[in-house]
Write an enzyme that holds these catalytic residues in place. Structure first.
Site, PDB file in Angstrom:
ATOM      1  N   CYS A 132     -30.159 -23.223 -18.822  1.00 53.21           N
ATOM      2  CA  CYS A 132     -31.457 -22.883 -19.428  1.00 53.21           C
ATOM      3  C   CYS A 132     -32.086 -21.674 -18.746  1.00 53.21           C
ATOM      4  O   CYS A 132     -32.651 -21.791 -17.656  1.00 53.21           O
ATOM      5  CB  CYS A 132     -32.386 -24.095 -19.345  1.00 53.21           C
ATOM      6  N   CYS A 135     -35.855 -21.878 -18.233  1.00 51.06           N
ATOM      7  CA  CYS A 135     -36.268 -22.761 -17.128  1.00 51.06           C
ATOM      8  C   CYS A 135     -35.993 -22.099 -15.771  1.00 51.06           C
ATOM      9  O   CYS A 135     -36.801 -22.187 -14.855  1.00 51.06           O
ATOM     10  CB  CYS A 135     -35.498 -24.075 -17.140  1.00 51.06           C
ATOM     11  N   ASP A 136     -34.847 -21.474 -15.620  1.00 50.28           N
ATOM     12  CA  ASP A 136     -34.377 -21.113 -14.282  1.00 50.28           C
ATOM     13  C   ASP A 136     -34.269 -19.612 -14.007  1.00 50.28           C
ATOM     14  O   ASP A 136     -34.035 -19.214 -12.860  1.00 50.28           O
ATOM     15  CB  ASP A 136     -32.997 -21.753 -14.032  1.00 50.28           C
TER      16      ASP A 136
END
Ligand code: NAP
Length: 314
Positions: A132, A135-136
């Protein structure tokens, strides 16, 4: 017969459970093999509103579960193997449990990111391997990143990651990309993106703590090479967890549940779908939670109308 069963415990299912429990509907929530869903595979979550200092994925999910339990949601661990949605009471076969019957059903079984299945991959999830970018990506500011895949997801993730990374290398197993032309062009025109085509990933290398490289084999020359990187984003697609429905709920070509636009209603009255199992566009914890809330409210209304109808019949 139960009033409502929720299948799946990602942000969508748990939000639905919180709302249903607060409405005194005593939901039974079935947790599968991945309790907490995809968020339990990430480390820090910095974009879920309400946590200015961030929160880890597992902690966020633990909190949501606790909140649902506090209001009376009941949790059971099990794997739903079969459903029968043909009658007024829906029947569920769950491994290790007797058959369940419920008036309404909320499906929030999510989608699972496909993984490469190579050595070093699983052990390094959260230590440099991610599925992701949203997200990261932020954690790889100024670093060299690898994105694996040749479809639209890989192009999108790669483009997004150039906001943070010094270089994003797309590793794809063929010479041709699967992605749409517009997405390919966008990636090709991005000066921060470099390419390793015809390269099959064979191993994620790490120093025991963090990812250090991705070993690939060039399928034309047969040569092996390690691409030095601290971040490997696997973007080879998702599969929605809908197999157990056995075709009883309408899905699209990719297997995602089709809901009536602007609602969580499926083709069967009383069955609602929320979260990634019906969304391959946004795939965010907050959008999943939002649709979980919608499913609970729509389910509540459905149960009220069923109760009103039953009263008229008496
Ligand atoms: P996809 O189109 O199925 O592409 C998956 C890619 O991963 C392919 O290039 C495939 O290689 C590669 N791959 C699969 N298994 C692999 C393995 N074991 N090892 C190495 N490579 C592997 O999946 P997607 O990119 O997630 O897209 C899914 C759908 O969502 C598509 O319809 C797409 O158009 C849509 N989507 C749209 C957007 C957008 O428009 N903004 C963004 C994301 C997704 P091969 O090509 O060799 O098979």
């Amino acid at each position: 017969m139960r009033q409502v069963v929720v299948v799946g415990t990602g942000p969508a299912g748990l939000t639905a459970a919180i709302y249903l429990a607060r409405a005194n509907l005593s939901p039974l929530v079935i947790e599968g093999n991945e309790p907490g869903g995809q968020l339990t595979l990430t480390t820090e979550v910095e974009n879920f509103p309400g946590f200015p200092d961030g929160i880890t994925g597992p902690e966020l999910m633990r909190n949501m579960r606790k909140q649902a339990e506090k209001f009376g949601a009941e949790f059971s661990r099990g794997w739903v193997t079969q459903v029968d949605l043909s009658g007024n009471g829906f029947k569920l076969q769950v491994e290790g449990m007797t058959e369940l019957e419920t008036r309404s059903l909320i499906l929030s079984t999510g989608a699972s990111a496909k993984m490469l299945g190579i050595p070093g991959e699983n052990e390094n999830i959260g230590r440099g391997v991610s599925t992701c970018a949203t997200c990261d990506g932020f954690f790889f500011r100024g670093k060299k990143i690898v994105v694996v895949g040749g479809g639209d997801s890989a192009m999108e993730e790669a483009n997004f990651l150039t906001r943070f990374a010094s270089e994003v290398r797309i590793v794809h197993r063929r010479n041709e990309l699967r992605a749409s032309k517009i997405m390919q062009d966008r990636a090709r025109n991005n000066p921060k993106i470099t390419w390793s085509l015809n390269c099959i990933p064979v191993e994620v290398e790490s120093d025991g703590n963090r990812v250090k490289g991705l070993k690939v084999i060039n399928n034309e020359t047969g040569l092996e090479e390690t691409i030095a990187t601290e971040g490997i984003f696997v973007a080879i697609g998702y599969h929605p967890n809908t197999h157990f429905l056995n075709g009883q709920i309408d899905t699209d070509d990719l297997g995602y549940i089709v809901v009536k636009p602007g609602t969580t209603e499926t083709n069967i009255p009383g069955v609602f779908a929320c979260g990634d199992v019906q969304d391959h566009k946004f795939r965010q914890a907050i959008t999943a939670a939002g649709t979980g809330c919608m499913a609970a409210l729509e389910c509540e209304r459905f149960l009220e109308s069923v109760a009103a109808h039953d009263e008229l019949e008496v």
